[in-house]
Design a protein around this motif. Structure first.
Motif, PDB file in Angstrom:
ATOM      1  N   ILE A  23     -61.404  -2.894  12.508  1.00 34.20           N
ATOM      2  CA  ILE A  23     -63.127  -2.556  12.351  1.00 34.20           C
ATOM      3  C   ILE A  23     -63.529  -3.739  11.113  1.00 34.20           C
ATOM      4  O   ILE A  23     -65.586  -3.656  10.869  1.00 34.20           O
ATOM      5  CB  ILE A  23     -63.087  -1.018  11.205  1.00 34.20           C
ATOM      6  CG1 ILE A  23     -64.308  -0.609  10.915  1.00 34.20           C
ATOM      7  CG2 ILE A  23     -62.449  -0.955   9.483  1.00 34.20           C
ATOM      8  CD1 ILE A  23     -63.995   0.963  10.701  1.00 34.20           C
ATOM      9  N   HIS A  24     -62.909  -4.641  10.767  1.00 33.09           N
ATOM     10  CA  HIS A  24     -63.568  -5.545   9.357  1.00 33.09           C
ATOM     11  C   HIS A  24     -63.176  -6.754   9.703  1.00 33.09           C
ATOM     12  O   HIS A  24     -62.439  -7.269   8.865  1.00 33.09           O
ATOM     13  CB  HIS A  24     -64.315  -5.224   8.232  1.00 33.09           C
ATOM     14  CG  HIS A  24     -65.407  -5.967   7.539  1.00 33.09           C
ATOM     15  ND1 HIS A  24     -65.962  -5.286   7.032  1.00 33.09           N
ATOM     16  CD2 HIS A  24     -64.683  -7.158   7.036  1.00 33.09           C
ATOM     17  CE1 HIS A  24     -66.659  -6.087   6.403  1.00 33.09           C
ATOM     18  NE2 HIS A  24     -65.582  -6.938   6.234  1.00 33.09           N
ATOM     19  N   SER A  25     -63.442  -7.743  10.771  1.00 38.71           N
ATOM     20  CA  SER A  25     -63.111  -8.921  10.694  1.00 38.71           C
ATOM     21  C   SER A  25     -64.035  -9.918  10.113  1.00 38.71           C
ATOM     22  O   SER A  25     -64.897  -9.621  11.595  1.00 38.71           O
ATOM     23  CB  SER A  25     -62.294  -9.248  11.582  1.00 38.71           C
ATOM     24  OG  SER A  25     -61.426 -10.182  11.384  1.00 38.71           O
ATOM     25  N   HIS A  26     -64.100 -10.916  10.025  1.00 36.50           N
ATOM     26  CA  HIS A  26     -65.080 -12.179  10.523  1.00 36.50           C
ATOM     27  C   HIS A  26     -64.205 -12.779  11.112  1.00 36.50           C
ATOM     28  O   HIS A  26     -62.969 -14.499  10.772  1.00 36.50           O
ATOM     29  CB  HIS A  26     -65.608 -12.960   8.883  1.00 36.50           C
ATOM     30  CG  HIS A  26     -65.918 -12.430   8.317  1.00 36.50           C
ATOM     31  ND1 HIS A  26     -67.346 -11.607   7.788  1.00 36.50           N
ATOM     32  CD2 HIS A  26     -65.636 -11.182   7.111  1.00 36.50           C
ATOM     33  CE1 HIS A  26     -67.441 -10.425   7.399  1.00 36.50           C
ATOM     34  NE2 HIS A  26     -66.371 -10.439   6.301  1.00 36.50           N
ATOM     35  N   VAL A  27     -64.402 -13.131  12.495  1.00 35.35           N
ATOM     36  CA  VAL A  27     -63.401 -13.786  13.431  1.00 35.35           C
ATOM     37  C   VAL A  27     -64.583 -14.725  14.371  1.00 35.35           C
ATOM     38  O   VAL A  27     -64.043 -15.653  14.603  1.00 35.35           O
ATOM     39  CB  VAL A  27     -62.912 -13.013  14.375  1.00 35.35           C
ATOM     40  CG1 VAL A  27     -62.086 -12.400  14.230  1.00 35.35           C
ATOM     41  CG2 VAL A  27     -64.102 -11.875  14.722  1.00 35.35           C
ATOM     42  N   THR A  33     -66.921  -1.150   2.767  1.00 35.06           N
ATOM     43  CA  THR A  33     -65.973  -1.643   3.597  1.00 35.06           C
ATOM     44  C   THR A  33     -65.376  -2.560   2.589  1.00 35.06           C
ATOM     45  O   THR A  33     -65.787  -3.022   1.443  1.00 35.06           O
ATOM     46  CB  THR A  33     -66.624  -3.003   4.404  1.00 35.06           C
ATOM     47  OG1 THR A  33     -65.248  -3.988   4.608  1.00 35.06           O
ATOM     48  CG2 THR A  33     -66.961  -3.642   3.447  1.00 35.06           C
ATOM     49  N   HIS A  34     -63.943  -3.383   2.335  1.00 38.61           N
ATOM     50  CA  HIS A  34     -63.266  -4.154   1.643  1.00 38.61           C
ATOM     51  C   HIS A  34     -63.300  -3.545   0.382  1.00 38.61           C
ATOM     52  O   HIS A  34     -63.507  -4.579  -0.698  1.00 38.61           O
ATOM     53  CB  HIS A  34     -63.442  -5.105   1.615  1.00 38.61           C
ATOM     54  CG  HIS A  34     -65.460  -6.163   1.860  1.00 38.61           C
ATOM     55  ND1 HIS A  34     -66.220  -5.422   0.981  1.00 38.61           N
ATOM     56  CD2 HIS A  34     -65.495  -6.658   2.510  1.00 38.61           C
ATOM     57  CE1 HIS A  34     -66.829  -5.939   1.018  1.00 38.61           C
ATOM     58  NE2 HIS A  34     -67.127  -6.847   2.483  1.00 38.61           N
ATOM     59  N   ILE A  35     -62.735  -1.947  -0.096  1.00 39.81           N
ATOM     60  CA  ILE A  35     -63.281  -1.101  -1.256  1.00 39.81           C
ATOM     61  C   ILE A  35     -62.209  -1.898  -2.051  1.00 39.81           C
ATOM     62  O   ILE A  35     -62.698  -1.442  -3.463  1.00 39.81           O
ATOM     63  CB  ILE A  35     -63.272  -0.241  -0.415  1.00 39.81           C
ATOM     64  CG1 ILE A  35     -63.440   1.350  -1.850  1.00 39.81           C
ATOM     65  CG2 ILE A  35     -61.390   0.602  -0.505  1.00 39.81           C
ATOM     66  CD1 ILE A  35     -65.052   1.202  -1.060  1.00 39.81           C
ATOM     67  N   THR A  38     -58.297  -6.665   5.657  1.00 41.67           N
ATOM     68  CA  THR A  38     -58.336  -7.669   4.848  1.00 41.67           C
ATOM     69  C   THR A  38     -59.095  -8.789   4.774  1.00 41.67           C
ATOM     70  O   THR A  38     -59.317  -9.973   4.391  1.00 41.67           O
ATOM     71  CB  THR A  38     -57.209  -8.908   5.136  1.00 41.67           C
ATOM     72  OG1 THR A  38     -57.639 -10.273   6.102  1.00 41.67           O
ATOM     73  CG2 THR A  38     -55.897  -8.690   4.599  1.00 41.67           C
ATOM     74  N   ASP A  39     -60.266  -8.215   5.091  1.00 40.91           N
ATOM     75  CA  ASP A  39     -61.866  -8.398   5.279  1.00 40.91           C
ATOM     76  C   ASP A  39     -61.737  -9.866   5.522  1.00 40.91           C
ATOM     77  O   ASP A  39     -61.820 -11.114   5.408  1.00 40.91           O
ATOM     78  CB  ASP A  39     -62.330  -8.433   4.212  1.00 40.91           C
ATOM     79  CG  ASP A  39     -63.831  -9.090   3.795  1.00 40.91           C
ATOM     80  OD1 ASP A  39     -64.597  -8.657   4.919  1.00 40.91           O
ATOM     81  OD2 ASP A  39     -64.329  -9.754   3.296  1.00 40.91           O
ATOM     82  N   HIS A  40     -60.953  -9.833   6.532  1.00 42.46           N
ATOM     83  CA  HIS A  40     -60.224 -11.270   6.957  1.00 42.46           C
ATOM     84  C   HIS A  40     -61.386 -11.920   6.998  1.00 42.46           C
ATOM     85  O   HIS A  40     -62.636 -12.045   7.903  1.00 42.46           O
ATOM     86  CB  HIS A  40     -59.886 -11.588   8.745  1.00 42.46           C
ATOM     87  CG  HIS A  40     -59.591 -13.091   9.443  1.00 42.46           C
ATOM     88  ND1 HIS A  40     -58.736 -13.961   9.063  1.00 42.46           N
ATOM     89  CD2 HIS A  40     -60.994 -13.384  10.417  1.00 42.46           C
ATOM     90  CE1 HIS A  40     -59.328 -14.826   9.323  1.00 42.46           C
ATOM     91  NE2 HIS A  40     -59.759 -14.735  10.044  1.00 42.46           N
ATOM     92  N   PRO A  41     -61.834 -13.599   6.504  1.00 41.02           N
ATOM     93  CA  PRO A  41     -60.723 -14.569   5.612  1.00 41.02           C
ATOM     94  C   PRO A  41     -60.685 -13.777   4.678  1.00 41.02           C
ATOM     95  O   PRO A  41     -60.102 -14.721   3.414  1.00 41.02           O
ATOM     96  CB  PRO A  41     -60.460 -15.654   5.959  1.00 41.02           C
ATOM     97  CG  PRO A  41     -61.722 -15.726   6.462  1.00 41.02           C
ATOM     98  CD  PRO A  41     -62.341 -14.228   7.251  1.00 41.02           C
ATOM     99  N   ASN A  42     -61.435 -13.884   4.308  1.00 41.77           N
ATOM    100  CA  ASN A  42     -61.456 -13.493   2.257  1.00 41.77           C
ATOM    101  C   ASN A  42     -59.883 -12.717   1.551  1.00 41.77           C
ATOM    102  O   ASN A  42     -60.381 -13.672   0.796  1.00 41.77           O
ATOM    103  CB  ASN A  42     -62.579 -11.876   2.097  1.00 41.77           C
ATOM    104  CG  ASN A  42     -63.676 -12.550   2.638  1.00 41.77           C
ATOM    105  OD1 ASN A  42     -64.382 -14.079   2.338  1.00 41.77           O
ATOM    106  ND2 ASN A  42     -64.394 -11.739   3.753  1.00 41.77           N
ATOM    107  N   ALA A  43     -59.598 -12.006   1.768  1.00 45.73           N
ATOM    108  CA  ALA A  43     -58.716 -11.099   1.067  1.00 45.73           C
ATOM    109  C   ALA A  43     -57.252 -12.244   1.341  1.00 45.73           C
ATOM    110  O   ALA A  43     -55.648 -11.831   0.537  1.00 45.73           O
ATOM    111  CB  ALA A  43     -58.195 -10.216   0.625  1.00 45.73           C
TER     112      ALA A  43
HETATM  113 ZN   LIG Z   1     -66.533  -8.801   5.222  1.00 43.73          ZN
END
Ligand SMILES: [Zn+2]
Lengths: 439, 569
Positions: free
Chosen positions: B57-61, B272-274, B386-391
């Protein structure tokens, strides 16, 4: 009755103006007049119509004369030299669309080519500096709407990016900059008193090749450190004054060009300019933007980035992507004699590379895909003229601030001419055939 | 299209309440079917787990900042093997920010088939779409950012909901976006002047509106437009000690708003990314978890969903639309900093980051993510990211599954931390012995996110009629006891089928698939004022002409799949 096409994108420089209007004949075949563009942009549109344009591929004969051939034959020849070569160089990509680049990359993947763009002789040092220290930046609209302090460092937009000043920087009027140039202080740093310098509120004549020192001095002054009486030919009083001007602004932007990327210090100059920008953010808001030259050199770096992870100097010859400017850069490869086949697309190394490199290009089989005859076509074994991107075919392009814009088709190319993406598609087919790969 | 029978696997499907029964799954013509005689292909899934394809549901790709992450970090290509070109497989490299090809192959290896790109700057939408078009296999969609957009700030300040809705519908259409993303509401606009909004009542400079009004307004507009997904929010004050009060203040704004859609979505707010928003303490010295406080709130409020943003304890590349956060992160770690402010719309920042298990703050961040997921009461509303790739990079999901499913695996990590005692002291993780089941993992990774995205009727489950996205993992839940096997098996799907096509056969990529891209087209009542505002704003303040702004669906999207909605009042 002629008709006027609007919102046309100018395929000349990294300013990528998208407000060009073009008057075409009723049958849509003839460009009659170009509006809003700079002189160079107009010339590019009007030149497309030149009657002596070459419209079919041609092979160089033993005696140096050209013989016309078909696109199919030219594609076979191109595929063969790329497949035969151990380390084919596939260079250019800066004056064509992202679609053509992408097709070229799929060829390179199969033949183990080296993909490099004009950044290699232009803003490559900027890309390296970004890898060293990052880059705080913004879109050109942020400059238009907010910037009240603008530095042009080692660049001369009055000549190289003629509409930059009115569209985005000096004269543009935006939300928080309603008074245009009166809202702003303009600083030009250049060893030569250029036409752009004459528009500045402050012109700083830096000694040739002493940009690094002056940038360092500005950083030191920003931190309140003591300076010697003169740095790079500029008095310390002036340096402190400039720092005060910058600190006093709400939004500072630094534009820089070839004057710093290719003078002594190269990428280290840019490291320092970026670090100065980052430091300024402790006091106000600051951004830095490279004045990219070719209209889609930025796009080439983008497509290479998402497909292979590196923005230029991408060597696929080992079956995977390697990046090591100095080793995998076009001129280094050419001068070391490692390149044994060459494809040039959308650029003119014959004009921009050192003569030693051009001689190497001349000595190996080279295919040049270019709408026009250029010094590069002259040293190639095969010239493939194609439709002009942004005039005779559309496609994706990236502005100097990485904003993607889809260029438009204005008129048909001369009958029977292919686009570079179409021609590269034929080459890819042939390469698949030679390599026995199913499509 | 081929018909396929997947025989005898342990089927786990929360959509139908199936908890590991031995069953066959039949596929025909791209869809799951009830039964099948004479299949073209039979897959023996004996001793293996069968689930629907994963949904992220949440990824930076894909897009501008992801590509800055790639190009400004050549070193990222050196930290894992650059896979060579091989047959239909493109060469594939990168570690925390993989290339588009590697992104697709690694999601496929994990059995994922749907990925949402979580932050699309509208002006850069074409770039996001070009990257998604070049990403094989996985279905994708992108969420444009609205929380700092000048039109939105103006309309919401004046309470003009009709206008805000008409504008948002226009922007979704122009950018081919899927839903409403809001990042650091007001704070990124403030960052254009070097400022920020840290609480929901910090006014946005010049615009005279607060984050509270922005979040409430966007939730209202979201339901007015009947969008498939809810507001997707990254709230103010991310990553700072003590931020959990801002988070709770923000979550409370959802109270009283009712979901209004035909997609089976029940939440009005997805936070997101709580993990990054559940911090206590006043400085990094007394930093501690407030995961319990935040998860308690979410547990008791069914109209809120969240994804975690688990810290994986890796070197990675942080990238968010939260410009000021990245600037401050860079002040902490002094690695390189990239930033892009986008005219009239948003911004973003990128900073490499090393989450070291020997730095106690990182250890506590790692604990908070796991603690929250283990305290969650309903995993249909709490998702694995992982809020890819943040965490951390997305390809660590199988390792997170291991941690969630094994107390021993968690204790093993804690035991190697230099500051184990301090880390244990700052969260309740050490006292939690819960081990999630594969059923709960399936809720967190497919059924739940699919439902929250409004895609629950077609993906995330194995109900006949749904799109045949199916993963088969070499893991036997009846006999396996080694937690390491969880990580291995969920990184190495044995088979993957996407829209009925075999992508992984015996662990090998055999097809680049036929990916599709979702976007949302909402019809709203014609609105002359908004049309005029858009025209004038483009002329006066944008640097791109309005006629060059819209993303051309046919040029820039692979198999566009448009969700049509009628929101005419
Ligand atoms: Zn994000």
């Amino acid at each position: 009755m002629s008709k006027r096409l609007t919102d046309i994108i100018c395929p000349f420089c990294g300013t990528l103006c998208d407000d060009i209007e073009v008057e075409v004949s009723d049958d849509g075949k003839q460009i009659l007049e170009v509006y809003n563009s700079c002189a160079i942009g107009s010339e590019k549109f009007l030149h497309a119509q030149s009657p002596d344009r070459i419209t079919r591929p041609r092979m160089k004969q033993e005696d140096g004369s050209w013989k016309e051939t078909t696109y199919e034959e030219a594609a076979k020849y191109t595929a063969k030299i790329l497949c035969d070569a151990k380390k084919p160089l596939m260079y250019g990509w800066s004056s064509t669309s992202c679609e053509a680049q992408s097709t070229g990359h799929m060829i390179a993947e199969q033949v183990g080519g080296v993909l490099d763009n004009t950044a290699t002789v232009c803003h490559g040092s900027t890309l390296i500096a970004m890898q060293d220290v990052g880059i705080p930046s913004c879109t050109l609209g942020e400059v238009k709407n907010r910037a009240d302090r603008i530095i042009f460092w080692g660049c001369n937009p009055a000549h190289a990016h003629p509409r930059h000043m009115s569209r985005y920087s000096i004269y543009s009027r935006g939300y928080f900059t309603g008074k245009g140039s009166k809202s702003r202080k303009i600083i030009v740093v250049d060893p030569r008193p250029t036409d752009s310098a004459s528009l500045a509120d402050e012109y700083i004549q830096v000694e040739q090749g002493r940009d690094y020192e002056l940038l360092s001095a500005l950083r030191a002054a920003l931190r309140g450190a003591q300076l010697p009486d003169k740095v790079s030919g500029v008095t310390k009083e002036k340096i402190y004054e400039i720092v005060d001007i910058l600190k006093g602004g709400r939004f500072v932007v630094i534009f820089f060009g070839m004057g710093v990327t290719h003078s002594l210090g190269k990428n280290h100059n840019i490291d320092m300019a970026i670090a100065l920008t980052a430091d300024l953010n402790n006091y106000t808001k600051a951004s830095i933007i490279a004045m990219r030259g070719h209209y889609n050199v930025t796009g080439s770096g983008q497509v290479l980035g998402w497909q292979f992870g590196f923005p230029f100097c991408v060597d696929l010859s080992r079956g995977f992507a390697r990046y090591n400017p100095g080793e995998t850069s076009s001129n280094d490869l050419l001068m070391r004699g490692e390149v044994d086949g060459c494809l040039v697309v959308g650029s003119d190394p014959g004009s921009h590379f050192p003569i030693a490199s051009v001689k190497k290009i001349h000595d190996i089989p080279t295919v040049c895909i270019d709408p026009h005859t250029t010094p590069t076509t002259a040293v190639s074994t095969c010239h493939v003229p194609v439709a002009i991107v942004g005039i005779e075919v559309g496609g994706s392009c990236y502005r100097m601030d990485n904003v993607p814009i889809e260029s438009r088709k204005v008129v048909d190319p001369p009958a029977g001419m292919l686009t570079d993406a179409e021609f590269l598609g034929l080459v890819l087919k042939e390469v698949n055939h030679i390599k026995g790969v199913a499509e | 299209m081929t018909s396929i029978l997947i025989k005898n696997g342990f089927v786990i499907d929360p959509v139908q309440g199936i908890r590991g029964d031995k069953m066959d799954i039949a596929i025909n013509d791209g869809k799951i079917v009830k039964n099948l005689s004479n299949p073209d292909k039979t897959i023996d899934a004996s001793g293996m787990v069968v689930m629907a394809g994963g949904v992220d549901i949440h990824s930076h790709v894909a897009g501008a900042k992801v590509n800055v992450g790639r190009t400004f970090r050549p070193e990222d290509k050196l930290q894992s093997t650059y896979a060579p070109y091989h047959g239909i497989r493109h060469m594939a490299g990168g570690t925390s920010v993989p290339t588009v090809f590697k992104t697709a192959y690694m999601y496929a290896d994990m059995g994922y088939t749907t990925v949402i790109e979580a932050a699309m700057p509208p002006l850069y939408a074409r770039h996001t779409h070009e990257e998604m078009r070049d990403t094989p296999i996985i279905d994708e969609a992108a969420l444009p950012m609205f929380g700092n957009n000048w039109f939105v700030l103006d309309y919401l300040k004046r309470g003009e909901m009709d206008n805000a809705a008409a504008y948002i519908a226009w922007l979704l259409r122009s950018t081919k976006g899927y839903g409403i993303k809001c990042v650091n509401p007001g704070g990124t606009e403030a960052w254009a002047w070097g400022l920020n909004c840290l609480s929901i009542d910090d006014p946005v400079p010049y615009f005279d509106i607060t984050p509270r009004q922005i979040v409430s307004g966007l939730m209202e507009v979201n339901e007015y437009l009947h969008l498939p997904h809810s507001l997707h929010l990254h709230s103010n004050n991310l990553g700072n000690p003590g931020n959990y009060t801002t988070t709770l203040d923000t979550l409370k704004l959802s109270e009283g708003i009712k979901p209004n859609n035909n997609f089976g979505r029940e939440q009005v707010l997805h936070h997101t990314h709580i993990q990054f928003h559940s911090y206590g303490g006043t400085t990094w010295a007394d930093f501690e978890s407030k995961g319990k406080e935040v998860m308690d709130y979410i547990n008791s409020h069914p109209a809120v969903t969240c994804d975690i943003g688990f810290v994986t304890l890796d070197e990675t590349t942080t990238m968010t639309g939260d410009g000021p956060f990245e600037y401050h992160l860079n002040k902490l770690n002094h690695l390189k900093w990239a930033n892009t402010d986008v005219e009239l719309e948003c911004g973003s920042g990128i900073v490499p980051y090393v989450y070291s298990k020997d730095v106690y703050v990182c250890g506590v961040q790692w604990s908070i993510g796991l603690e929250m997921a283990l305290l969650a009461k309903d995993h249909m509303r709490c998702y694995l990211t992982t809020d890819h790739p943040n965490a951390g990079p997305f390809w660590r999901y199988p390792r997170i599954m291991k941690w969630l499913m094994s107390e021993k695996a968690r204790n093993d990590v804690l035991a190697t931390m230099k500051n184990e005692d301090k880390v244990r002291d700052r969260s309740t993780l050490g006292s939690i012995d819960r081990e999630l089941t594969l059923y709960e993992i399936a809720q967190m990774t497919r059924a739940g996110p699919a439902k929250a995205l409004g895609l629950g009727s077609s993906v995330g489950g194995l109900v006949p009629g749904m799109q045949a996205d199916i993963a088969v993992y070499p893991y036997n839940p009846e006999t396996e006891s080694d937690p390491e096997k969880i990580e291995w098996a969920f990184s190495h799907a044995k088979y993957l089928i996407k829209s009925g096509e075999v992508i992984l056969n015996d662990g090998e990529v055999v097809s680049n698939g036929n990916k599709k891209t979702y976007w949302v087209d909402v019809k709203t009542t014609p609105n002359r004022q908004v049309e005029r505002d858009i025209d004038q704003t483009f002329v006066k303040y944008y640097t791109v002409n309005k006629n060059n702004y819209e993303v051309n669906e046919h040029e820039f999207m692979k198999n566009p799949c448009v969700v049509q909605i009628d929101a005419i009042q």
